[in-house]
Write a protein that holds these residues in place. Structure first.
Motif, short mmCIF file in Angstrom:
data_model
loop_
_atom_site.label_atom_id
_atom_site.label_comp_id
_atom_site.label_asym_id
_atom_site.label_seq_id
_atom_site.Cartn_x
_atom_site.Cartn_y
_atom_site.Cartn_z
N LYS A 1 0.78 -1.17 0.14
CA LYS A 1 0.00 -0.03 0.02
C LYS A 1 0.85 1.07 0.05
O LYS A 1 0.35 2.14 -0.82
CB LYS A 1 -1.09 -0.08 1.14
N ASP A 2 1.84 1.34 0.78
CA ASP A 2 3.01 2.19 0.86
C ASP A 2 3.39 2.68 -0.57
O ASP A 2 3.54 3.85 -1.19
CB ASP A 2 4.08 2.26 1.87
N THR A 3 3.74 1.68 -1.27
CA THR A 3 4.28 1.67 -2.63
C THR A 3 3.37 2.33 -3.75
O THR A 3 3.59 3.07 -4.35
CB THR A 3 4.78 0.15 -3.34
N GLN B 1 0.90 4.01 -2.50
CA GLN B 1 0.71 5.45 -2.48
C GLN B 1 1.87 6.17 -2.88
O GLN B 1 1.43 7.32 -3.47
CB GLN B 1 0.71 5.64 -1.00
N LYS B 2 2.89 5.94 -2.82
CA LYS B 2 4.11 6.81 -3.47
C LYS B 2 3.93 6.94 -5.06
O LYS B 2 4.11 7.69 -5.83
CB LYS B 2 5.42 6.02 -3.13
N ALA C 1 -0.38 8.58 -5.39
CA ALA C 1 -1.08 9.52 -4.33
C ALA C 1 -1.54 10.84 -5.30
O ALA C 1 -2.64 11.30 -5.15
CB ALA C 1 -0.27 9.92 -3.30
N PRO D 1 -8.46 9.61 -3.81
CA PRO D 1 -8.11 8.65 -2.36
C PRO D 1 -9.26 7.70 -2.69
O PRO D 1 -8.64 6.53 -2.04
CB PRO D 1 -8.71 9.91 -1.30
N LEU E 1 -7.22 4.95 -4.61
CA LEU E 1 -6.32 4.03 -3.73
C LEU E 1 -6.85 3.17 -2.67
O LEU E 1 -6.64 2.13 -2.49
CB LEU E 1 -5.37 5.33 -3.22
N GLN E 2 -8.07 3.72 -2.08
CA GLN E 2 -8.81 2.77 -1.13
C GLN E 2 -9.11 1.54 -1.65
O GLN E 2 -8.97 0.28 -1.23
CB GLN E 2 -9.89 3.65 -0.65
N TYR F 1 -6.28 -0.57 -1.97
CA TYR F 1 -5.90 -1.05 -0.58
C TYR F 1 -6.85 -2.22 -0.20
O TYR F 1 -6.77 -3.05 0.62
CB TYR F 1 -5.98 -0.01 0.50
#
Length: 188
Positions: free
Chosen positions: A59-61, A63-64, A67, A72, A75-76, A79
């Protein structure tokens, strides 16, 4: 191949949210960008689908990478699929969403094979003609196919419009051969 039942509920849920918020176009464009990025970068796809990499890292990847470019909620959507260990179904789920959005917006995909890229004016004229013919909004997908020699081949659903020079030459050859047979012409 991932069974439709695995990803269709995610496609439908995202479609329902996008429709409710009036963002079918926005979410569709952004999800296409995510899908294209994953398909064009096999390493990203392998990373996201790797079972030993923790969901938080995945998820961090994402996001980067996305994003600043996606809503949002998009992205959700990704996720949730990661949290539920459905990473391999992300691309099919996005494709399912796109299909639902196209149907809701009366959009038909036209796969257009051409010898060389069309000009903007030619594309606009072609799309306008296809929209008039079908009564639907047309989303063209262009493919370069030098084997056509000239002209184009268009597929819309199960309809095929073959305006290629290759087909015209084949038809002409067939007519000439038929004429030779009916006139009794031989190669002597």
């Amino acid at each position: 191949m991932i069974p439709e039942v695995v990803y269709s509920k995610y496609s439908q849920a995202m479609f329902d949210i996008a429709k409710e918020q009036g963002k079918l176009d926005i979410f569709g464009t952004e999800l296409k960008a995510v899908r294209d990025a994953m398909q064009e970068n096999p390493d990203l796809q392998k990373f996201i689908c790797h079972p030993l990499i923790q969901p938080g890292v995945k998820k961090d990847t994402l996001q980067k990478i996305f994003a600043g470019d996606v809503e949002p909620l998009v992205l959700q959507f990704l996720y949730v699929m990661i949290d539920r260990r459905r990473e391999a179904a992300i691309v099919p789920a996005i494709d399912g969403f796109i299909d639902l959005a196209r149907a809701a917006q009366n959009i038909e995909v036209a796969k257009v094979r051409v010898v060389k890229a069309l000009t903007v004016a030619e594309e606009e004229k072609l799309v306008a003609g296809l929209e008039k013919m079908t009564g639907k909004k047309i989303e063209p997908l262009y493919y370069i196919d030098p084997s056509l020699i000239g002209g184009m081949v268009i597929q819309i659903g199960d309809k095929l419009i073959d305006g290629s020079l290759r087909r015209q030459l084949r038809d002409m050859q067939h007519k000439l051969l038929q004429a030779d047979v009916t006139n009794g012409v031989t190669d002597e």
